[in-house]
Each structure stands twice: as structure tokens, then as C-alpha cells.
Motif scaffolding. Structure first.
Motif, PDB file in Angstrom:
ATOM      1  N   GLU A  41     117.054  71.079  10.981  1.00 52.34           N
ATOM      2  CA  GLU A  41     117.052  71.117   9.356  1.00 52.34           C
ATOM      3  C   GLU A  41     117.044  69.883   9.655  1.00 52.34           C
ATOM      4  O   GLU A  41     117.695  69.466  10.350  1.00 52.34           O
ATOM      5  CB  GLU A  41     118.058  71.617   9.114  1.00 52.34           C
ATOM      6  N   ARG A  70     115.012  80.261  12.614  1.00 54.46           N
ATOM      7  CA  ARG A  70     114.464  80.385  10.471  1.00 54.46           C
ATOM      8  C   ARG A  70     113.175  79.448  11.421  1.00 54.46           C
ATOM      9  O   ARG A  70     113.325  78.402  11.523  1.00 54.46           O
ATOM     10  CB  ARG A  70     115.729  79.198  10.096  1.00 54.46           C
ATOM     11  N   ASP A  72     111.967  78.182   8.430  1.00 54.44           N
ATOM     12  CA  ASP A  72     112.036  77.606   6.976  1.00 54.44           C
ATOM     13  C   ASP A  72     110.266  76.263   6.849  1.00 54.44           C
ATOM     14  O   ASP A  72     109.850  76.502   6.201  1.00 54.44           O
ATOM     15  CB  ASP A  72     113.024  76.329   6.595  1.00 54.44           C
ATOM     16  N   ASN A  73     110.735  75.817   8.040  1.00 51.35           N
ATOM     17  CA  ASN A  73     109.758  74.651   7.955  1.00 51.35           C
ATOM     18  C   ASN A  73     107.892  76.041   8.029  1.00 51.35           C
ATOM     19  O   ASN A  73     107.459  74.915   7.234  1.00 51.35           O
ATOM     20  CB  ASN A  73     110.244  73.445   9.085  1.00 51.35           C
ATOM     21  N   LEU A  76     107.105  76.481   4.683  1.00 54.31           N
ATOM     22  CA  LEU A  76     107.181  75.854   3.211  1.00 54.31           C
ATOM     23  C   LEU A  76     105.865  75.470   3.974  1.00 54.31           C
ATOM     24  O   LEU A  76     104.697  75.426   2.859  1.00 54.31           O
ATOM     25  CB  LEU A  76     108.029  74.285   3.413  1.00 54.31           C
TER      26      LEU A  76
END
Length: 307
Positions: A41, A70, A72-73, A76
Motif C-alpha cells: 500500500e 489485496r 487493489d492496485n 485499479l
């Protein structure tokens, strides 16, 4: 066995394992570090990311990190139109430039292969000569050529072909010129290595059977040069997909390519995890044509062995 021809078993094992050791140290290990960073993160810290694994907890920390992993990157990356647009633009530039390089490089390589041996070596040296100069300096030289008051516009104005200077710098045309110029040796050399092995008696036999030069080229020369075409295309297409220097210096701020996007995320936005995710996805995408080419080579070798 003589002492001169004897090789120690340890030396033989070292020679066999040398490529694996090299790839592990300089490819696999850095890639794993980037992969680990891509799951981190972003944070306002030094370095600017929050590690996923707490190594102070030992195996328990590793297990906790894996359970809470996770994406998330990557989510996105796949959802933000900026990254998709930069990837498509890079694909477009790299694809068009590869076609242009093939159209320009094939005649050069063919002409080199048909030259007498002494002259061939001199001409081949001229092809390799740009490698003796820094890549950055060569790209900078094109700024002096393509800018409105540069050499190209001055020559065109002197010849009377234009009345006002052309705006070539900071356009896609300048990027394409830079790509084709910079990567032309990477296309010529594999093609030359293939064409120099071409058996010219096959062309003579085709002409004796009534084939025109064009028919002989499409039926014999081009199919036999396919390995060189594939090697040259991969050697040019793969680095051009991640090119940063040429679009940054010749294309200006409006040129959106994946290499510039990665640089912006890493240095401007200080988002190392997102930059790492971009690098991982780009590498995975570029590995696909390499593996496909290797598979085609294996099938061709198997077909030749079965004949």
C-alpha cells in the motif's frame, strides 16, 4: 584421457548451472521483489509504501499477509481508463513501428547478405556503428533535427518545399521517427543472420522453372527468412512497448505511453506499489508472444525431425 581434455566435474556443473544462476540473481529475484511491492500500500513514508508482510512475526506474519492479500492496485490498473489508454497507445506505436522497421530493415538486410564478403563486413559495421554512441545522445540529436528551427526544416525551407517550418517535435510523428531510427539495427541484424544462410541455388532453381523474381521472393526467400523476421519483430516490439526516453524527449507531455505512465507513478506520484503493478502486468503481457514464438519453434523442430 589427457590432462588438457579433462574437465573437473565441478566446473562442468558450474557451466550447466551458470544460466540458471544468472537468471535467478538478475531476473527472478528482482521480479519477486517488484511483485511483492505491487501488493503493498502506498504511504507517506520513506520508502513510500507500507509492507504487506511483517517479517518480525516470522511465518505467522507471512500467513497473515497471505490471508489478507489485496489486489487493489491491479483492480485499479484494470479499471482506470488512463492505464488502458496508455497501454493501447504503446501497443499502437510499437506495432506500427515494428511494421515500418520490417519494411525498411528487410531490404537493408537482404542487400547486405548479397554483398561480397569484404564489402559486407564494412557495411555491417556501419549498421552496428550507432551502438557506439549513447542511446540518449542519439535521441537528443533528433531534437536538433526535428525542432522548428532545426536542420530538417532549414533544409526544406532552403529547397523551397515549404514556406513555414513544420511542427514535427512533440508529435506522434517525432516519436515514430525516433523509434524506427533507434531500433533499426535490432531488426537488421537478425534478418541478416538468417538471410546470409539462404541457399541461393534455390532461387536459381526457381528461375529455371519459370518463376519471376517476385514469385521466387514470396515462395522461397520470405518463408525461409521467417525466423529472422520473428526474432527481429520481438527484439523491437518488446522494448518499444515499455519505451520511455523517446516519447518523453520527442513526444512531449501529450504523448501517453505505458513507460511514461510507469515513470510518473514511480517518481512524480511516489506510488511505488502502483508502478510495480504496472511493471508486473507489462512483463506478463510481453512474455506471451515470447512463449508463443518458442512454442512455434519447438513445433517446427519436431516437424523437421519427423521428416
Amino acid at each position: 584421457m589427457s590432462r588438457r581434455g579433462y574437465r573437473a566435474p565441478g566446473a562442468q556443473r558450474l557451466v550447466r548451472w551458470a544460466p540458471a544462476i544468472w537468471l535467478t540473481l538478475f531476473f527472478a529475484t528482482p521480479f519477486l521483489l517488484v511483485l511483492r511491492l505491487s501488493f503493498s500500500e502506498a504511504a507517506t513514508a520513506q520508502p513510500p509504501y507500507r509492507p504487506v508482510i511483517d517479517w518480525s512475526e516470522g511465518l505467522a506474519g507471512v500467513w497473515t499477509a497471505l490471508r489478507g492479500l489485496r489486489l487493489d492496485n491491479y483492480a485499479l490498473l484494470l479499471s482506470d481508463p488512463l492505464y488502458l489508454a496508455s497501454a493501447l497507445t504503446s501497443l499502437q506505436y510499437a506495432g506500427v513501428a515494428t511494421v515500418l522497421l520490417l519494411l525498411i530493415g528487410f531490404p537493408i538486410a537482404y542487400a547486405l547478405a548479397r554483398q561480397p564478403e569484404g564489402r559486407r563486413e564494412l557495411l555491417l559495421l556501419l549498421v552496428i556503428l550507432p551502438f557506439w554512441t549513447s542511446f540518449l545522445i542519439r535521441v537528443y540529436a533528433w531534437i536538433g533535427i526535428l525542432k522548428p528551427e532545426g536542420l530538417l526544416n532549414a533544409a526544406l525551407l532552403w529547397l523551397g518545399l515549404i514556406s513555414t517550418p513544420l511542427q514535427i517535435m512533440n508529435t506522434g510523428v517525432a516519436v515514430m521517427i525516433g523509434l524506427v531510427y533507434s531500433y533499426l539495427p535490432f531488426m537488421v541484424l537478425p534478418l541478416y543472420a538468417t538471410l546470409i544462410k539462404l541457399d541461393h541455388s534455390l532461387l536459381e532453381a526457381a528461375q529455371d522453372l519459370g518463376a519471376t523474381p517476385a514469385r521466387a521472393f514470396w515462395s522461397i526467400t520470405l518463408p525461409l527468412s521467417a525466423p529472422g523476421v520473428a526474432a527481429g519483430a520481438l527484439l523491437c516490439f518488446i522494448p518499444m512497448m515499455g519505451e520511455f526516453v523517446i516519447p518523453d524527449l520527442l513526444g512531449g507531455s501529450d504523448t501517453l505511453m505505458i513507460g511514461r505512465t510507469l515513470w510518473s507513478e514511480f517518481f512524480s506520484n511516489r506510488d511505488w506499489p502502483m508502478a510495480s503493478a504496472i511493471a508486473v502486468v507489462l512483463l506478463a503481457a510481453l512474455l506471451a508472444p515470447i512463449l508463443a514464438w518458442r512454442r512455434l519453434e519447438e513445433r517446427a523442430a519436431e516437424a523437421e525431425a519427423g521428416q
